[in-house]
Design an enzyme around this catalytic site. Structure first.
Site, PDB file in Angstrom:
ATOM      1  N   SER A 196       1.187  -7.162  -1.891  1.00  0.00           N
ATOM      2  CA  SER A 196       1.995  -6.209  -1.143  1.00  0.00           C
ATOM      3  C   SER A 196       2.755  -6.850   0.018  1.00  0.00           C
ATOM      4  O   SER A 196       3.615  -6.222   0.610  1.00  0.00           O
ATOM      5  CB  SER A 196       1.126  -5.067  -0.619  1.00  0.00           C
ATOM      6  OG  SER A 196       0.196  -5.547   0.314  1.00  0.00           O
ATOM      7  N   HIS A 223      -1.032  -5.759   6.488  1.00  0.00           N
ATOM      8  CA  HIS A 223       0.347  -5.264   6.447  1.00  0.00           C
ATOM      9  C   HIS A 223       1.028  -5.430   7.800  1.00  0.00           C
ATOM     10  O   HIS A 223       0.393  -5.773   8.792  1.00  0.00           O
ATOM     11  CB  HIS A 223       0.375  -3.789   6.025  1.00  0.00           C
ATOM     12  CG  HIS A 223       0.279  -3.590   4.533  1.00  0.00           C
ATOM     13  ND1 HIS A 223       0.171  -2.360   3.952  1.00  0.00           N
ATOM     14  CD2 HIS A 223       0.268  -4.478   3.514  1.00  0.00           C
ATOM     15  CE1 HIS A 223       0.095  -2.492   2.636  1.00  0.00           C
ATOM     16  NE2 HIS A 223       0.157  -3.770   2.346  1.00  0.00           N
ATOM     17  N   ASP A 262       2.614   3.020   5.014  1.00  0.00           N
ATOM     18  CA  ASP A 262       1.204   3.098   4.629  1.00  0.00           C
ATOM     19  C   ASP A 262       0.544   4.453   4.854  1.00  0.00           C
ATOM     20  O   ASP A 262      -0.669   4.576   4.671  1.00  0.00           O
ATOM     21  CB  ASP A 262       0.398   2.053   5.424  1.00  0.00           C
ATOM     22  CG  ASP A 262       0.657   0.642   4.938  1.00  0.00           C
ATOM     23  OD1 ASP A 262       1.391   0.503   3.951  1.00  0.00           O
ATOM     24  OD2 ASP A 262       0.120  -0.293   5.540  1.00  0.00           O
TER      25      ASP A 262
END
Lengths: 211, 194
Positions: free
Chosen positions: B71, B110, B135
């Site tokens: 990701s 992230h 998210d």
């Protein structure tokens, strides 16, 4: 057999230690090289920053408990050359446009400082590091903690930041110097659900940078 | 003197098979084996201690993590090792953070795309570079923000080493490789012990 295994074990241990020190050295060298290369003096020019406001009522756009949330999008011109961020240890550059603004917290009375990413790109080659964009659209729809974003006559400043991802070593961050100190006043309220808002732009005279 | 005498005695009198048995039952041999075992234990314990000490210094639940998903590509690929630091009071916009959500056991790496802070607390929104959406769908209980103090358990990514962590992914996900690897280690150790 005994000596062979013992020797290879000892050799492997030495190799690991050597590689660890080498990695740290490479990391420090890269940081030094970037600092000496003057990456903190890169200038970015923004112009024609135009906000538009919309209401959204999904959680993805910050709306919770059925309260709709005021979202902002922007159109802008940008001119910046990030070629100087690339050297032998640069894997990629993450370049991102942020808007920054202060608000007063309604509950605690403290000053909130806020930053939101409205546009970003990943640059993997120095050939693509020269970003000249006319009437570019922000990639993301952004919102504040409070449900009203623009209705307090909020003033935001826009800037381009970067993050260098090395092949090996330490991540480094920086912000470009704005050639125009761009401040945008967010419009008071969305007029309709679809599109809205008149732009108000206040722009201080261009500041000369010594780069 | 004594050892010379022993050597002479064994080479003259003892047959091969008996000498072998005597060798394994020899207190000196047993002591040597125990010392070896102890040194192996020491190796594991010191490794664990180093990791935990790094955790205390970095104020992080996991000072080094291996990337498991794509990701954050192309910045981080599967198997890359990240080194974390969690001592700053507030994280910055654009930082890559490692956070925990209550519902998932594996921490997530992230980037911070929204950041709001005052003197008391900081709220964050994150997004993977390679993901289209933010998210919020990953956060628990209908929340739309992460709390810096509560949720950023890993900290901020500061250092990067490519690919080296892939061996741990293989160990965790491939049972055959795990047996082969651990068996090989054991065999190598037994052989070096002889």
């Amino acid at each position: 057999m005994d000596t062979f295994i013992r020797r290879s074990q000892a050799g492997f241990g030495k190799l690991t230690t050597a590689l660890t020190f080498l990695s740290v050295f490479v990391g420090l060298l890269t940081i030094l090289e970037l600092k000496l290369g003057g990456v903190s003096y890169i200038g970015a020019a923004f112009d024609n920053v135009e906000p538009t406001m919309r209401w959204f009522d999904t959680r993805m756009f910050g709306a919770i408990d059925g309260n709709r949330k005021e979202n902002a999008r922007f159109a802008f011109d940008m001119d910046v050359d990030l070629t100087g961020l690339f050297n032998w240890n640069t894997k990629q550059v993450y370049a991102y446009v942020t808007i920054d603004y202060d608000t007063m917290s309604t509950s605690s009375g403290l000053i909130n400082q806020n930053s939101l990413v409205i546009w970003d790109t990943i640059i993997e080659s120095p050939d693509r590091a020269n970003l000249t964009m006319k009437n570019a659209r922000s990639k993301y729809s952004v919102y504040d903690i409070q449900s009203a974003f623009g209705s307090l006559n909020r003033e935001v400043s826009i800037s381009l930041r970067w993050n260098i991802q090395p092949r090996l070593g330490f991540l480094s961050y920086g912000v470009t110097r704005s050639k125009n100190q761009m401040k945008v006043v967010l419009p008071r309220k969305p007029r309709s659900k679809t599109r809205s808002a008149k732009r108000v732009v206040s722009q201080t005279p261009p500041v000369e940078t010594s780069s | 003197m004594a050892s010379e005498a022993q050597k002479e005695a064994s080479s003259v009198t003892a047959p091969v098979v008996v000498r072998g048995n005597a060798g394994y039952l020899n207190p000196k041999r047993i002591r040597k084996s125990l010392t070896q075992l102890l040194s192996v234990c020491m190796m594991f314990v010191s490794g664990y201690m180093m990791y935990q000490s790094a955790g205390v210094i970095a104020n992080s639940a996991s000072p080094a993590v291996v990337v498991l998903s794509g990701s954050m590509e192309p910045a981080f690929q599967r198997g890359d090792i990240l080194f974390l630091w969690n001592n700053e009071r507030n994280v910055n916009i654009g930082d890559v953070v490692v956070y925990d959500t209550g519902s998932r056991t594996i921490p997530i790496v992230h980037r911070v795309v929204h950041e709001h802070h005052n003197a008391n607390k900081q709220l964050l929104l994150t997004k993977g570079d390679n993901n289209e959406r933010n998210d919020i769908g990953l956060y628990e209980n209908g929340r739309i923000y992460l709390d810096r103090q509560r949720d950023i358990t890993g900290g901020v990514v500061k250092g990067y080493v490519p690919k080296l962590g892939y061996i741990t992914i293989l160990l965790a996900e491939n049972p055959k490789f795990k047996i082969l690897f651990l068996g090989g280690m054991l065999l190598l150790h037994l052989m070096s012990g002889d």
